[in-house]
Design an enzyme around this catalytic site. Structure first.
Site, PDB file in Angstrom:
ATOM      1  N   ARG A 149      32.134   7.097  -9.270  1.00  0.00           N
ATOM      2  CA  ARG A 149      32.326   6.425  -7.977  1.00  0.00           C
ATOM      3  C   ARG A 149      30.996   5.907  -7.455  1.00  0.00           C
ATOM      4  NH1 ARG A 149      36.020   9.790  -3.727  1.00  0.00           N
ATOM      5  NH2 ARG A 149      37.951   8.633  -3.991  1.00  0.00           N
ATOM      6  N   LYS A 201      41.326   5.987  -8.647  1.00  0.00           N
ATOM      7  CA  LYS A 201      40.123   5.196  -8.932  1.00  0.00           C
ATOM      8  C   LYS A 201      40.468   3.716  -9.083  1.00  0.00           C
ATOM      9  CE  LYS A 201      36.170   3.662  -9.828  1.00  0.00           C
ATOM     10  NZ  LYS A 201      35.355   3.917 -11.008  1.00  0.00           N
ATOM     11  N   CYS A 255      33.801  -3.142 -12.280  1.00  0.00           N
ATOM     12  CA  CYS A 255      34.802  -2.400 -11.507  1.00  0.00           C
ATOM     13  C   CYS A 255      35.816  -3.351 -10.884  1.00  0.00           C
ATOM     14  CB  CYS A 255      34.112  -1.562 -10.427  1.00  0.00           C
ATOM     15  SG  CYS A 255      33.140  -0.192 -11.066  1.00  0.00           S
TER      16      CYS A 255
END
Length: 407
Positions: A149, A201, A255
């Site tokens: 993260r 996530k 991401c």
């Protein structure tokens, strides 16, 4: 001892952070050149605070090798790209890493997957590998998902302070891995099941991608009717329950530009909003190219070689070019046979990556008429006066000079 597998943008900082907080760590990567660089006392990419963290980890005894270790805990932190046709996650790197772990690990070891994966990936790809090697999950090998993260540019701080999620089949094993991460993580660590950890996530990054797409679509609407999208977003965000992000030239990194596609690939008939949002973001580099054409025409600039693209990285103050909007633009220009004519500069990219790449800001500015600001590096923010007299397209809203063009 912990064996961290994969020493890239996520694995290396994680290994260094654990080592500098008293955990015995060996980092493993198949890339011998990378390992040799680390063993020579040098980091492999630029990141605020990384060099100091590296020195602390070296003093604490961290080691780097191309060999997998026989140990108690493995943290797999390797890339997870997506198939650009099916949009599904490509788990080949994770699978290969787990296969290699199975060759050296002992019964009782715990395998932690840090790589971001789509919901169900561990069930579909990782569990079969472990079982095919004669291990029973939950008895011989423990399996955990602890998605990273952190973001380039603020990795060290976020490793220390961001909340974390631990997904495990066995809550007791999850608590043990939570204790391991608690050696350095000051944020809240939640223990849940593996599939939930996988989904959370991907959803986090998808939320941001959709928000950015909304801002990008607003930019297109406002451009069509000559409205100031930035002023509109600023006023809307004064509402206590509204938080619209800023439009930009596209979305990069590993991401936001990748993870939402996992959901589109796995749930094509359900993830309609996500699909359209990703297409909107992916279309922004071409939207910027069209703005460049309009501005060139308005200012009677007929030579594409008089256009300069500032910024090659996907975000400010990092050397990470993964999925960079600028590279996407250059690929599009190459298809139109002009990608090798436009001039390019980025202070963080010291090696020649593309044609006509400059390594001196002053020379870059002097050799062009139109400067396209694609990345908001501190360097350009501190040298705005050098842009006076140039035609400027600012895609990041960082320039306050008179007459600047926006998206």
């Amino acid at each position: 001892m912990v064996n961290v597998i994969g020493l890239g943008y996520i694995g290396l900082p994680t290994a260094l952070m654990m080592a500098s907080h008293g955990v015995e760590v060996i980092g493993t990567d198949y890339n011998k050149e990378l390992v040799d660089t680390l063993n020579a006392g040098k980091t492999t990419f630029k990141e605020d605070g990384l060099d100091e963290l590296f020195q602390n980890a070296v003093k604490a005894g961290i080691k780097f090798t191309t060999e997998y270790q026989n140990t108690d805990v493995y943290i797999v932190s390797v890339p997870t790209p997506y198939d650009k046709f099916s949009k599904k996650v490509d788990a080949c790197y994770v699978v290969e890493a787990v296969k290699d772990v199975m060759k050296v690990c002992h019964k009782g070891a715990t395998v932690v997957i840090e790589s971001t994966v789509s919901p169900g990936t561990i069930d579909k790809f990782v569990r079969p590998v472990i079982e095919e090697n004669g291990f029973t999950i939950g008895q011989d090998i423990n399996l955990v998902h602890a998605p990273e993260r952190i973001i380039p540019g603020n990795m060290v701080y976020e490793l220390l302070h961001n909340n974390r999620t631990i997904g495990a089949d066995d809550k007791a094993i999850g608590e043990k891995i939570k204790e391991l991460y608690s050696s350095f993580c000051q944020g809240e660590i939640v223990v849940t099941d593996i599939r939930t950890a996988e989904m959370t996530k991907v959803v986090e990054n998808t939320f941001r991608a959709v928000n950015i797409a909304f801002a990008n679509e607003l930019a297109k609407i406002c451009r069509h009717d000559d409205m100031d999208v930035y002023e509109i977003i600023k006023i809307c965000n004064m509402h206590p329950r509204v938080n619209i992000l800023q439009p930009g030239p596209g979305v990069g990194g590993h991401c936001i530009s990748v993870d939402p596609w996992f959901l589109v690939g796995d749930y094509p008939s359900l993830a309609k909003v996500i699909d359209e949002s990703m297409k909107t973001n992916d279309g922004m580099p071409d939207f910027v190219l069209n703005r460049i054409y309009e501005i060139m025409k308005e200012n009677k600039i007929t030579d594409i070689s008089k256009v300069g693209l500032y910024g090659l990285t996907y975000k400010e103050n990092v050397d990470d070019m993964r999925e960079s909007p600028t590279l996407q633009m250059l690929e599009s220009m190459e298809r139109h046979l002009c990608g090798d004519l436009v001039k390019v500069y980025d202070p963080f990219i010291t090696k020649d990556i593309v044609p006509n790449q400059y390594h001196d800001l002053d020379k870059f500015i002097n050799d062009v008429e139109l400067v396209v600001l694609l990345v908001g590096h501190d360097e350009i923010k501190q040298n705005m006066d050098k842009l006076k007299g140039k035609v400027i397209l600012d895609t990041r809203k960082i320039c306050d000079l008179d007459g600047v063009y926006r998206l």
